[in-house]
Scaffold this motif. Structure first.
Motif, mmCIF file in Angstrom:
data_model
loop_
_atom_site.group_PDB
_atom_site.id
_atom_site.type_symbol
_atom_site.label_atom_id
_atom_site.label_comp_id
_atom_site.label_asym_id
_atom_site.label_seq_id
_atom_site.Cartn_x
_atom_site.Cartn_y
_atom_site.Cartn_z
ATOM 1 N N UNK A 224 0.830 -1.204 0.000
ATOM 2 C CA UNK A 224 0.000 0.000 0.000
ATOM 3 C C UNK A 224 0.861 1.249 0.000
ATOM 4 N N UNK A 225 1.945 1.245 0.794
ATOM 5 C CA UNK A 225 2.824 2.411 0.860
ATOM 6 C C UNK A 225 3.545 2.631 -0.469
ATOM 7 N N UNK A 226 3.936 1.539 -1.109
ATOM 8 C CA UNK A 226 4.677 1.656 -2.371
ATOM 9 C C UNK A 226 3.802 2.203 -3.490
ATOM 10 N N UNK B 50 -8.263 1.280 -5.025
ATOM 11 C CA UNK B 50 -8.120 -0.021 -4.393
ATOM 12 C C UNK B 50 -8.322 -1.141 -5.405
ATOM 13 N N UNK B 51 -9.365 -1.035 -6.216
ATOM 14 C CA UNK B 51 -9.615 -2.066 -7.218
ATOM 15 C C UNK B 51 -8.480 -2.140 -8.229
ATOM 16 N N UNK C 218 -2.609 -10.225 4.565
ATOM 17 C CA UNK C 218 -1.989 -9.348 3.570
ATOM 18 C C UNK C 218 -2.970 -8.257 3.140
ATOM 19 N N UNK C 219 -4.212 -8.653 2.874
ATOM 20 C CA UNK C 219 -5.225 -7.686 2.454
ATOM 21 C C UNK C 219 -5.552 -6.706 3.574
ATOM 22 N N UNK C 220 -5.583 -7.179 4.808
ATOM 23 C CA UNK C 220 -5.829 -6.287 5.935
ATOM 24 C C UNK C 220 -4.683 -5.298 6.108
ATOM 25 N N UNK C 221 -3.459 -5.752 5.886
ATOM 26 C CA UNK C 221 -2.315 -4.847 5.949
ATOM 27 C C UNK C 221 -2.379 -3.797 4.864
ATOM 28 N N UNK C 222 -2.809 -4.198 3.685
ATOM 29 C CA UNK C 222 -2.968 -3.256 2.574
ATOM 30 C C UNK C 222 -3.969 -2.161 2.944
ATOM 31 N N UNK C 223 -5.072 -2.563 3.571
ATOM 32 C CA UNK C 223 -6.102 -1.596 3.935
ATOM 33 C C UNK C 223 -5.664 -0.680 5.068
#
Length: 241
Positions: free
Chosen positions: A134-136, A144-145, A187-192
């Protein structure tokens, strides 16, 4: 990696070299259902005969599967002959030059994690990986999509939720569903958490799709098992094709 299998993968991917054929493939797999020749031709902006030629070539390459189904919704006398329809092929193609075999190493590492009881550490590592992604990519809510699409999840919207038509970790999830699906959720939770989209990632397995679903807000929905955790009974749902 066997040379013959690698050559078959090269041939299959080579079938997508034609831009029209590539557009037809993307359209068919993006629908998540059987697609008839007429519909595919319209989407690609070409004639039905040309679409049929390219679709059958994709079947020969193993990228699509074909079947027959009545598209009118009618049955019985006068309903017409079943039409040829197409769907995503069940096989998986991977090409790297020179040949690499990350899949075997990933399966070995997954077995080691379970043997050593490192599931919690693996989920924490997956969550950190999502935060780095997400940061990158500096993901705002509207993108998001787009990020999920770039990661191979094939997102689509249904009833205000973002579902994922494809699991990028399918083979691993098929072999180690409890570990891999839990890591995928982390992984998805970290992205969010790093992107601040205001959505929530939960587990809601559906046959043939990724088990993770994105819902709006912290109370936008829960996993189908009711507690957000991945249970053994979910494995057959999320990995069934």
């Amino acid at each position: 990696m066997e040379i013959e299998a690698h050559d078959d993968d090269l041939d299959a991917v080579g079938a997508l070299g034609d831009p029209v054929r590539r557009a037809l493939y993307r359209f068919v797999v993006g629908q998540g259902r059987d697609v008839g020749r007429e519909e595919a031709a319209t989407a690609a902006g070409i004639g039905r005969t040309l679409a049929a030629f390219h679709l059958d070539k994709l079947v020969e390459a193993g990228l699509l599967e074909q079947g027959f189904r009545r598209l009118t919704g009618r049955t019985g006398p006068g309903s017409g002959r079943p039409a040829k329809v197409y769907r995503r092929g069940a096989g998986e193609r991977a090409v790297s030059l020179p040949p690499r075999d990350y899949r075997t190493m990933a399966l070995i590492l997954a077995e080691a994690v379970e043997t050593l009881g490192g599931e919690e550490q693996a989920e924490a590592a997956a969550r950190r990986a999502g935060e780095r992604l997400a940061a990158a990519h500096a993901v705002p809510d509207a993108d998001l999509s787009a990020l999920l699409a770039r990661r191979g999840y094939e997102p689509y919207e249904e009833d205000g939720r973002i579902r994922l038509r494809n699991c990028p970790f399918h083979l691993l999830a098929d072999d180690r569903p409890l570990l891999v699906c839990s890591m995928n959720l982390a992984l998805c939770q970290g992205l969010l958490s790093a992107s601040g989209t205001g959505e929530t990632a939960v587990l809601d397995p559906r046959p043939g799709e990724c088990c993770v679903v994105f819902s709006p807000g912290p109370s936008g929905g829960g996993a189908s098992n009711g507690d957000g955790a991945f249970h053994e009974g979910d494995a057959s749902k999320s990995n069934e094709n």
